[in-house]
Design a protein around this motif. Structure first.
Motif, PDB file in Angstrom:
ATOM      1  N   ASP A   1       0.803  -1.223   0.000  1.00 47.00           N
ATOM      2  CA  ASP A   1       0.000   0.000   0.000  1.00 47.00           C
ATOM      3  C   ASP A   1       0.839   1.277   0.000  1.00 47.00           C
ATOM      4  O   ASP A   1       0.275   2.377  -0.078  1.00 47.00           O
ATOM      5  N   TYR A   2       2.158   1.147   0.096  1.00 46.61           N
ATOM      6  CA  TYR A   2       3.016   2.330   0.195  1.00 46.61           C
ATOM      7  C   TYR A   2       3.799   2.541  -1.101  1.00 46.61           C
ATOM      8  O   TYR A   2       4.273   1.588  -1.718  1.00 46.61           O
ATOM      9  N   PRO A   3       3.962   3.799  -1.510  1.00 42.90           N
ATOM     10  CA  PRO A   3       4.684   4.094  -2.758  1.00 42.90           C
ATOM     11  C   PRO A   3       6.196   3.954  -2.588  1.00 42.90           C
ATOM     12  O   PRO A   3       6.716   3.905  -1.476  1.00 42.90           O
ATOM     13  N   GLN A   4       6.872   3.918  -3.705  1.00 37.43           N
ATOM     14  CA  GLN A   4       8.322   3.738  -3.705  1.00 37.43           C
ATOM     15  C   GLN A   4       9.045   4.979  -3.189  1.00 37.43           C
ATOM     16  O   GLN A   4       8.617   6.111  -3.418  1.00 37.43           O
TER      17      GLN A   4
ATOM     18  N   ASN B   1       7.156  10.425   6.875  1.00 36.97           N
ATOM     19  CA  ASN B   1       7.266   9.902   5.518  1.00 36.97           C
ATOM     20  C   ASN B   1       7.397   8.388   5.578  1.00 36.97           C
ATOM     21  O   ASN B   1       8.193   7.849   6.350  1.00 36.97           O
ATOM     22  N   ILE B   2       6.625   7.703   4.752  1.00 35.24           N
ATOM     23  CA  ILE B   2       6.699   6.245   4.662  1.00 35.24           C
ATOM     24  C   ILE B   2       6.871   5.872   3.199  1.00 35.24           C
ATOM     25  O   ILE B   2       6.214   6.442   2.319  1.00 35.24           O
ATOM     26  N   GLY B   3       7.745   4.928   2.926  1.00 34.96           N
ATOM     27  CA  GLY B   3       7.952   4.500   1.552  1.00 34.96           C
ATOM     28  C   GLY B   3       8.517   3.100   1.482  1.00 34.96           C
ATOM     29  O   GLY B   3       9.037   2.561   2.458  1.00 34.96           O
ATOM     30  N   ALA B   4       8.375   2.502   0.307  1.00 34.48           N
ATOM     31  CA  ALA B   4       8.928   1.176   0.041  1.00 34.48           C
ATOM     32  C   ALA B   4      10.226   1.335  -0.738  1.00 34.48           C
ATOM     33  O   ALA B   4      10.240   1.917  -1.828  1.00 34.48           O
ATOM     34  N   VAL B   5      11.313   0.851  -0.163  1.00 35.70           N
ATOM     35  CA  VAL B   5      12.619   0.905  -0.814  1.00 35.70           C
ATOM     36  C   VAL B   5      12.756  -0.312  -1.720  1.00 35.70           C
ATOM     37  O   VAL B   5      12.671  -1.458  -1.252  1.00 35.70           O
ATOM     38  N   TYR B   6      12.960  -0.076  -3.014  1.00 35.53           N
ATOM     39  CA  TYR B   6      13.170  -1.158  -3.974  1.00 35.53           C
ATOM     40  C   TYR B   6      14.679  -1.353  -4.135  1.00 35.53           C
ATOM     41  O   TYR B   6      15.376  -0.476  -4.640  1.00 35.53           O
TER      42      TYR B   6
ATOM     43  N   VAL C   1      14.804  -4.175  -8.865  1.00 38.00           N
ATOM     44  CA  VAL C   1      14.193  -5.492  -9.115  1.00 38.00           C
ATOM     45  C   VAL C   1      14.392  -6.438  -7.936  1.00 38.00           C
ATOM     46  O   VAL C   1      13.920  -7.574  -7.966  1.00 38.00           O
ATOM     47  N   GLY C   2      15.085  -5.973  -6.888  1.00 37.98           N
ATOM     48  CA  GLY C   2      15.317  -6.817  -5.726  1.00 37.98           C
ATOM     49  C   GLY C   2      14.168  -6.754  -4.738  1.00 37.98           C
ATOM     50  O   GLY C   2      13.061  -6.306  -5.061  1.00 37.98           O
ATOM     51  N   TYR C   3      14.445  -7.212  -3.531  1.00 33.34           N
ATOM     52  CA  TYR C   3      13.407  -7.231  -2.511  1.00 33.34           C
ATOM     53  C   TYR C   3      13.046  -5.807  -2.088  1.00 33.34           C
ATOM     54  O   TYR C   3      13.796  -4.857  -2.296  1.00 33.34           O
ATOM     55  N   ARG C   4      11.887  -5.664  -1.467  1.00 27.41           N
ATOM     56  CA  ARG C   4      11.419  -4.367  -0.988  1.00 27.41           C
ATOM     57  C   ARG C   4      11.397  -4.351   0.536  1.00 27.41           C
ATOM     58  O   ARG C   4      11.147  -5.366   1.166  1.00 27.41           O
ATOM     59  N   ARG C   5      11.670  -3.189   1.085  1.00 31.08           N
ATOM     60  CA  ARG C   5      11.554  -3.019   2.531  1.00 31.08           C
ATOM     61  C   ARG C   5      10.971  -1.646   2.813  1.00 31.08           C
ATOM     62  O   ARG C   5      11.170  -0.697   2.045  1.00 31.08           O
TER      63      ARG C   5
END
Length: 233
Positions: free
Chosen positions: A127-130, A153-158, A167-171
């Protein structure tokens, strides 16, 4: 002779399959849902969250953690231990009594800083953007208001993989923004080590051990604590 060799081969395959079955069992699809509310989850993992669960109760937020729909970025006990050590150093220097138990901290102070980790709704990683911390202007994550309307601020690190970007895992990351007039500067960031723990009333994302100070800003916490003490609270 050929028939005997085929029989022997089939027997070996059968024996190997039986042996393998002793070590490899189909456990089915894993259930990410914890059977209980968010506070019950914290209570169930005391090695990491014993002090955090105490703070939830001391801050008067127990009903929220058991009944409201809540996304909680859970700090570990280590962050509280480090905060109290810094707090006691400053209290001693300033001539105040040091904190002996977590209950010595006024509930209003615990509540203010606990609520920085709390958000309305049940939001998972998807649910969180990059966010890319080296390219915030392109991938900035998103600012959210916490339970007490602090902008976080909340985000997904790719992550990258084999030299290929994103293209790796997200955190997940969560960042406190000290000065909203400079919204991209001096963030205090914590990363999530375990995402999407589903409880009966929300989602828990556990912060990693490198989140070293509860509330993101030990100086502000200490100043608030001293101000309450000076006011006789």
């Amino acid at each position: 002779m050929l028939r005997m060799m085929l029989f022997s081969a089939l027997l070996l395959i059968s024996l190997f399959a039986c042996k393998k079955d002793q070590y490899y069992r189909d456990s089915g699809q894993q259930d990410p849902h914890f059977k209980g509310n968010t506070l019950a989850y914290l209570d169930a993992v005391p090695f990491f969250f014993d002090s955090v669960a105490q703070v939830v109760r001391l801050s008067g937020m127990e009903d929220v953690f058991t009944k409201d729909t809540l996304t909680f970025f859970a700090p570990t006990d280590r962050s509280i231990k480090n905060l109290i050590e810094n707090l006691n150093t400053e209290l001693f220097r300033s001539g105040y009594d040091t904190v002996k138990t977590l209950a010595d901290v006024p509930p209003v102070v615990w509540q203010k800083y606990l609520q920085r980790y709390m958000f309305h709704g049940a939001n998972q990683l998807k649910d969180y953007p990059q966010i890319d911390f080296s390219l915030k202007s392109i991938y900035p994550g998103q600012d959210y208001l916490s339970w007490n309307n602090t902008t976080m601020n909340i985000g997904a690190v790719y992550t990258d993989d084999n030299g290929v970007k994103y293209v790796g895992y997200r955190r997940l990351s969560i960042s406190y923004i000290p000065d909203l007039t400079y919204p991209f500067d001096n963030w205090i960031t914590a990363f999530v080590s375990s995402t999407n723990i589903l409880t009966d009333n929300g989602v828990v994302h556990t912060l990693d051990k490198d989140h070293y100070t509860f509330g993101f800003d030990s100086f502000a916490f200490i100043n608030d604590m001293i101000s309450v003490m000076q006011a006789g609270g």
